[in-house]
Scaffold this active site. Structure first.
Site, mmCIF file in Angstrom:
data_model
loop_
_atom_site.group_PDB
_atom_site.id
_atom_site.type_symbol
_atom_site.label_atom_id
_atom_site.label_comp_id
_atom_site.label_asym_id
_atom_site.label_seq_id
_atom_site.Cartn_x
_atom_site.Cartn_y
_atom_site.Cartn_z
ATOM 1 N N TYR A 144 -6.241 -2.726 2.652
ATOM 2 C CA TYR A 144 -6.499 -1.475 1.939
ATOM 3 C C TYR A 144 -7.591 -0.668 2.646
ATOM 4 C CZ TYR A 144 -7.501 1.604 -2.054
ATOM 5 O OH TYR A 144 -7.686 2.701 -2.872
ATOM 6 N N LYS A 177 -7.216 3.076 4.321
ATOM 7 C CA LYS A 177 -8.007 4.215 3.855
ATOM 8 C C LYS A 177 -8.926 4.757 4.944
ATOM 9 C CE LYS A 177 -6.396 4.574 -0.326
ATOM 10 N NZ LYS A 177 -5.640 5.782 -0.743
ATOM 11 N N ARG A 232 -16.474 -9.143 -16.032
ATOM 12 C CA ARG A 232 -17.372 -9.578 -14.972
ATOM 13 C C ARG A 232 -17.147 -8.777 -13.695
ATOM 14 N NH1 ARG A 232 -18.030 -15.872 -12.905
ATOM 15 N NH2 ARG A 232 -19.670 -15.481 -11.347
ATOM 16 N N ASP A 238 9.672 7.654 -2.930
ATOM 17 C CA ASP A 238 8.891 6.582 -2.328
ATOM 18 C C ASP A 238 8.493 7.065 -0.941
ATOM 19 O OD1 ASP A 238 7.960 4.321 -1.023
ATOM 20 O OD2 ASP A 238 9.416 2.982 -1.945
ATOM 21 N N VAL A 239 7.195 7.234 -0.701
ATOM 22 C CA VAL A 239 6.738 7.830 0.556
ATOM 23 C C VAL A 239 6.981 6.924 1.763
ATOM 24 C CG1 VAL A 239 5.025 9.313 -0.553
ATOM 25 C CG2 VAL A 239 4.353 7.028 0.250
ATOM 26 N N GLY A 252 -3.463 8.010 -13.067
ATOM 27 C CA GLY A 252 -4.783 7.926 -12.461
ATOM 28 C C GLY A 252 -5.279 9.231 -11.865
#
Length: 239
Positions: A145, A149, A189, A53-54, A13
């Site tokens: 989430y 963030k 959708r 793995d953080v 990504g």
């Protein structure tokens, strides 16, 4: 020889696009990845891939030592590693809240803190935290989430005030709807609903996020710190 750049979550990504952009610019790039194998194009581009793995402080320490041994102390850190565990708040287990905060926010804190030692000694450094438009305006079903963030903004701005006198900048990039494996897994959708909120009416390419990250770490951005830069096609306008 180029700067020592570390991109966490750099195996896919946005992180992968960021790593490739730095490698193509002649920087010495390392990425962290949690599972699987690093992409062949990153290896072919000369990127150092370190399993990490953080959420594990010992793995973070070992990853930085590997980068320092192969390259040098980190000059540029891009904290990109993140996960989602979506659900409505009333149905969300506390474990899902804790897991997302531990990876997305505490993990970023952990790698920023570890990178700082070398940057202080050099009296320079560039840090970019990869947040999300969701952290600016919220999203139903993503309270964990969004909170993680949003927390990156407070982290970055507090750090920018502490470390500005030492020549270290810290900024936030807030992408919107980006064309990645994660968003391609959505139903048609769901994609149409998300894109309906984007004035530019298309998803971002990961390379467009990477270009903004590179700018924030360049000499052209030497007087920018504590900023939150939306790269979202106008999706979060006004926030």
């Amino acid at each position: 020889m180029g700067r020592s750049v570390l991109v966490t979550g750099g195996n896919r990504g946005i992180g992968r696009a960021v790593a490739l952009a730095f490698a193509e610019a002649g920087e010495r790039v390392a990425i962290t990845y949690r599972s699987g194998e690093p992409p062949r194009d990153l290896v072919d581009a000369g990127c150092l891939a370190v399993r990490c793995d953080v959420t594990d402080p010992e793995q973070v320490e070992m990853a930085f030592k590997a980068v320092e041994a192969q390259h040098s102390p980190v000059d540029v850190l891009v904290a990109n590693a993140g996960i989602t565990r979506d659900n409505l708040l009333l149905r969300m287990p506390e474990d899902d809240l804790a897991a997302v905060l531990e990876t997305n926010l505490v993990g970023a804190f952990r790698v920023v803190k570890r990178a700082t030692a070398g940057m202080l000694q050099a009296r320079r450094g560039r840090i970019v935290l990869v947040s999300s438009v969701v952290g600016l305006h919220g999203s139903a079903g993503q309270t964990n989430y969004a909170a993680s963030k949003a927390g990156l903004t407070g982290l970055a701005r507090s750090y920018a005030r502490e470390m500005g006198p030492r020549g270290i900048t810290c900024n936030v990039v807030a992408p919107g709807f980006v064309d990645t494996d994660m968003t391609r897994a959505l139903t048609e959708r769901q994609r149409e609903a998300a894109l309906g909120k984007v004035p530019l009416a298309r998803p971002a390419a990961p390379e467009e996020i990477a270009a903004t990250v590179r700018f924030l770490t360049s000499d052209d951005a030497s007087y920018i710190t504590g900023a939150v830069i939306p790269v979202d096609g106008g999706m979060g306008m006004g926030h």
